[in-house]
Design a protein around this motif. Structure first.
Motif, PDB file in Angstrom:
ATOM      1  N   THR A 188      -3.329   7.619 -10.568  1.00 59.00           N
ATOM      2  CA  THR A 188      -2.546   6.862 -11.552  1.00 59.00           C
ATOM      3  C   THR A 188      -2.103   5.506 -11.004  1.00 59.00           C
ATOM      4  N   TYR A 189      -2.751   5.040  -9.951  1.00 62.77           N
ATOM      5  CA  TYR A 189      -2.377   3.750  -9.364  1.00 62.77           C
ATOM      6  C   TYR A 189      -3.167   2.614 -10.006  1.00 62.77           C
ATOM      7  N   ALA A 190      -2.504   1.488 -10.218  1.00 63.16           N
ATOM      8  CA  ALA A 190      -3.169   0.272 -10.687  1.00 63.16           C
ATOM      9  C   ALA A 190      -2.488  -0.934 -10.053  1.00 63.16           C
ATOM     10  N   PRO A 191      -3.245  -1.863  -9.489  1.00 63.22           N
ATOM     11  CA  PRO A 191      -2.657  -3.080  -8.923  1.00 63.22           C
ATOM     12  C   PRO A 191      -2.399  -4.113 -10.018  1.00 63.22           C
ATOM     13  N   GLU A 192      -1.549  -5.059  -9.731  1.00 66.44           N
ATOM     14  CA  GLU A 192      -1.244  -6.138 -10.671  1.00 66.44           C
ATOM     15  C   GLU A 192      -2.307  -7.226 -10.521  1.00 66.44           C
ATOM     16  N   LEU A 193      -3.245  -7.264 -11.446  1.00 66.61           N
ATOM     17  CA  LEU A 193      -4.356  -8.210 -11.373  1.00 66.61           C
ATOM     18  C   LEU A 193      -4.318  -9.251 -12.483  1.00 66.61           C
ATOM     19  N   GLU A 194      -3.743  -8.918 -13.606  1.00 63.79           N
ATOM     20  CA  GLU A 194      -3.655  -9.846 -14.739  1.00 63.79           C
ATOM     21  C   GLU A 194      -2.243  -9.823 -15.286  1.00 63.79           C
ATOM     22  N   ARG A 195      -1.953 -10.724 -16.206  1.00 67.08           N
ATOM     23  CA  ARG A 195      -0.602 -10.837 -16.747  1.00 67.08           C
ATOM     24  C   ARG A 195      -0.166  -9.524 -17.397  1.00 67.08           C
ATOM     25  N   VAL A 196       1.071  -9.124 -17.125  1.00 63.78           N
ATOM     26  CA  VAL A 196       1.618  -7.884 -17.677  1.00 63.78           C
ATOM     27  C   VAL A 196       2.334  -8.185 -18.987  1.00 63.78           C
TER      28      VAL A 196
ATOM     29  N   TYR B 101       0.829  -1.209   0.000  1.00 60.45           N
ATOM     30  CA  TYR B 101       0.000   0.000   0.000  1.00 60.45           C
ATOM     31  C   TYR B 101       0.863   1.260   0.000  1.00 60.45           C
ATOM     32  N   LEU B 102       1.925   1.260   0.786  1.00 62.29           N
ATOM     33  CA  LEU B 102       2.718   2.471   0.988  1.00 62.29           C
ATOM     34  C   LEU B 102       3.839   2.645  -0.027  1.00 62.29           C
ATOM     35  N   PHE B 103       4.480   1.542  -0.403  1.00 61.43           N
ATOM     36  CA  PHE B 103       5.730   1.650  -1.154  1.00 61.43           C
ATOM     37  C   PHE B 103       5.610   1.079  -2.571  1.00 61.43           C
ATOM     38  N   ASN B 104       6.511   1.544  -3.422  1.00 64.10           N
ATOM     39  CA  ASN B 104       6.682   0.935  -4.730  1.00 64.10           C
ATOM     40  C   ASN B 104       7.312  -0.440  -4.529  1.00 64.10           C
ATOM     41  N   THR B 105       6.804  -1.447  -5.208  1.00 60.69           N
ATOM     42  CA  THR B 105       7.269  -2.826  -5.057  1.00 60.69           C
ATOM     43  C   THR B 105       7.475  -3.431  -6.439  1.00 60.69           C
ATOM     44  N   PRO B 106       8.111  -4.616  -6.521  1.00 61.49           N
ATOM     45  CA  PRO B 106       8.233  -5.265  -7.836  1.00 61.49           C
ATOM     46  C   PRO B 106       6.892  -5.421  -8.542  1.00 61.49           C
ATOM     47  N   SER B 107       5.842  -5.761  -7.797  1.00 63.21           N
ATOM     48  CA  SER B 107       4.521  -5.909  -8.404  1.00 63.21           C
ATOM     49  C   SER B 107       4.046  -4.590  -9.013  1.00 63.21           C
ATOM     50  N   HIS B 108       4.177  -3.498  -8.261  1.00 63.56           N
ATOM     51  CA  HIS B 108       3.757  -2.191  -8.771  1.00 63.56           C
ATOM     52  C   HIS B 108       4.590  -1.775  -9.975  1.00 63.56           C
ATOM     53  N   HIS B 109       5.890  -2.087  -9.944  1.00 62.43           N
ATOM     54  CA  HIS B 109       6.743  -1.637 -11.038  1.00 62.43           C
ATOM     55  C   HIS B 109       6.552  -2.499 -12.286  1.00 62.43           C
ATOM     56  N   ARG B 110       6.161  -3.750 -12.104  1.00 62.26           N
ATOM     57  CA  ARG B 110       5.791  -4.551 -13.277  1.00 62.26           C
ATOM     58  C   ARG B 110       4.607  -3.904 -13.983  1.00 62.26           C
ATOM     59  N   VAL B 111       3.641  -3.450 -13.198  1.00 63.69           N
ATOM     60  CA  VAL B 111       2.490  -2.752 -13.772  1.00 63.69           C
ATOM     61  C   VAL B 111       2.952  -1.531 -14.557  1.00 63.69           C
ATOM     62  N   HIS B 112       3.887  -0.777 -13.982  1.00 60.45           N
ATOM     63  CA  HIS B 112       4.371   0.434 -14.646  1.00 60.45           C
ATOM     64  C   HIS B 112       4.986   0.124 -16.013  1.00 60.45           C
ATOM     65  N   HIS B 113       5.614  -1.029 -16.153  1.00 61.63           N
ATOM     66  CA  HIS B 113       6.238  -1.410 -17.426  1.00 61.63           C
ATOM     67  C   HIS B 113       5.261  -2.114 -18.361  1.00 61.63           C
ATOM     68  N   GLY B 114       4.016  -2.221 -17.977  1.00 62.18           N
ATOM     69  CA  GLY B 114       3.034  -2.889 -18.821  1.00 62.18           C
ATOM     70  C   GLY B 114       2.568  -2.017 -19.976  1.00 62.18           C
ATOM     71  N   ALA B 115       2.387  -2.638 -21.131  1.00 62.16           N
ATOM     72  CA  ALA B 115       1.890  -1.924 -22.310  1.00 62.16           C
ATOM     73  C   ALA B 115       0.429  -2.245 -22.577  1.00 62.16           C
ATOM     74  N   ASN B 116      -0.175  -3.037 -21.719  1.00 62.52           N
ATOM     75  CA  ASN B 116      -1.584  -3.413 -21.895  1.00 62.52           C
ATOM     76  C   ASN B 116      -2.441  -2.705 -20.853  1.00 62.52           C
ATOM     77  N   ASN B 117      -3.632  -2.272 -21.294  1.00 57.63           N
ATOM     78  CA  ASN B 117      -4.584  -1.704 -20.342  1.00 57.63           C
ATOM     79  C   ASN B 117      -5.091  -2.814 -19.440  1.00 57.63           C
ATOM     80  N   PRO B 118      -5.317  -2.547 -18.137  1.00 55.92           N
ATOM     81  CA  PRO B 118      -5.373  -1.220 -17.494  1.00 55.92           C
ATOM     82  C   PRO B 118      -4.049  -0.740 -16.918  1.00 55.92           C
ATOM     83  N   TYR B 119      -2.918  -1.210 -17.451  1.00 58.01           N
ATOM     84  CA  TYR B 119      -1.616  -0.882 -16.885  1.00 58.01           C
ATOM     85  C   TYR B 119      -0.922   0.299 -17.550  1.00 58.01           C
TER      86      TYR B 119
END
Length: 301
Positions: free
Chosen positions: A229-237, A193-211
């Motif tokens: 601008t936040y999105a959780p990792e819910l599906e394959r990036v 919730y508080l910090f940037n994590t590998p999961s959050h940063h994978r989302v950032h590198h995603g080219a597919n919506n909703p990422y």
């Protein structure tokens, strides 16, 4: 030992720590592949890794000059003219790091939403792999290299010393390096919730919506949650660009979006359209235009 010395020590030894992490990450990837686990994870590719290292070396050599010629000098000027002076210590450093992270958030968000800046930053996002060497896949001699420090001028005007600003920014950059990995799943919920994590940063590198264009924060996820601008990792990036460049040639990787931008600006028929190509979001087009060179499209639906 005060905070400045701690950061200096970490920065000095960060390369060795990254090498150790790299060896561990590659080893974990090879073991996972041999055991047939997580076949959907791309891990490392030889050509991709060589490209990343090459671009990282070039960036490391050139960035020291472009940052000084650009915004860093203006940060120094702002610090010199402000009547405010503040020497952070103790909890004050937490405030400085949060200020720097907020500045980084807007620097990073602008790099995605203004095509002139994206022309360079897109290099970092152009790999279809996601690993520790991806952190070194960086553009150089671009608008963000020259102007990326401008977002830190408010910190200088508030009295934060230039050296402290640069140290705090170094923290935001170094923190993100180990986040480039597929080996780490989600962490403890409060940390997620508080910090940037590998999961959050994978989302950032995603080219597919909703990422697409999400999770811009460096250390904290607070700004993304606050500014929508936040999105959780819910599906394959799907890593990479919306239009994959399909090359490992470092020069082509670096110039792909720059060439596309130059072509669009040169073929534009009005100054308004030229300004749109330069300062609009990646993928922006006049209603009656067709891009001459395929480029990344990041116009939000």
């Amino acid at each position: 030992m005060d905070f400045e010395h701690i950061v200096e020590t970490v920065a000095t030894n960060s390369e060795w720590a990254i090498y150790v992490l790299l060896v561990v990450d590659i080893g974990a990837f090879l073991i996972s592949r041999r055991r047939g686990r997580h076949p959907e994870r791309r891990g490392y590719g030889v050509k991709d890794t060589v490209t990343n290292v090459t671009l990282g070396l070039a960036n490391g050599f050139i960035l020291r000059f472009t940052e000084v010629l650009g915004g860093a000098a203006m940060v120094a000027v702002a610090a010199a003219i402000t009547p405010l002076h503040w020497q952070p210590g103790g909890l004050g450093w937490l405030i400085v790091i949060m200020m720097a992270d907020l500045a980084y958030y807007w620097e990073h968000r602008t790099a995605h939403r203004v095509r002139l800046f994206w022309a360079t930053h897109s290099v970092h996002h152009s790999s279809e792999h996601f690993n520790l060497t991806t952190a070194n896949r960086l553009g150089f001699i671009g608008a963000m290299d020259l102007l990326g420090q401008l977002w830190y001028i408010p910190m200088a005007l508030l009295g934060v010393p230039v050296y402290s600003i640069l140290l705090a920014k170094a923290v935001t950059i170094l923190y993100q390096v180990p986040l480039h990995t597929e080996r780490v799943n989600r962490l403890w919920a409060p940390l997620e919730y508080l910090f940037n994590t590998p999961s959050h940063h994978r989302v950032h590198h995603g080219a597919n919506n909703p990422y697409l264009d999400k999770n811009f924060g460096g250390v904290f996820m607070l700004w993304d949650r606050l500014f929508g601008t936040y999105a959780p990792e819910l599906e394959r990036v799907d890593f990479g660009l919306t239009h994959q460049i399909a090359t490992h040639n470092p020069l082509k990787v670096y110039t792909h979006e720059i060439r596309s931008l130059i072509t669009d600006v040169r073929t534009a028929t009005t100054w308004r359209n030229r300004a749109g190509y330069l300062f609009g979001p990646p993928g922006w087009q006049p209603k009656d235009a067709t891009p001459a060179v395929e480029s990344d499209v990041r116009v939000q639906p």
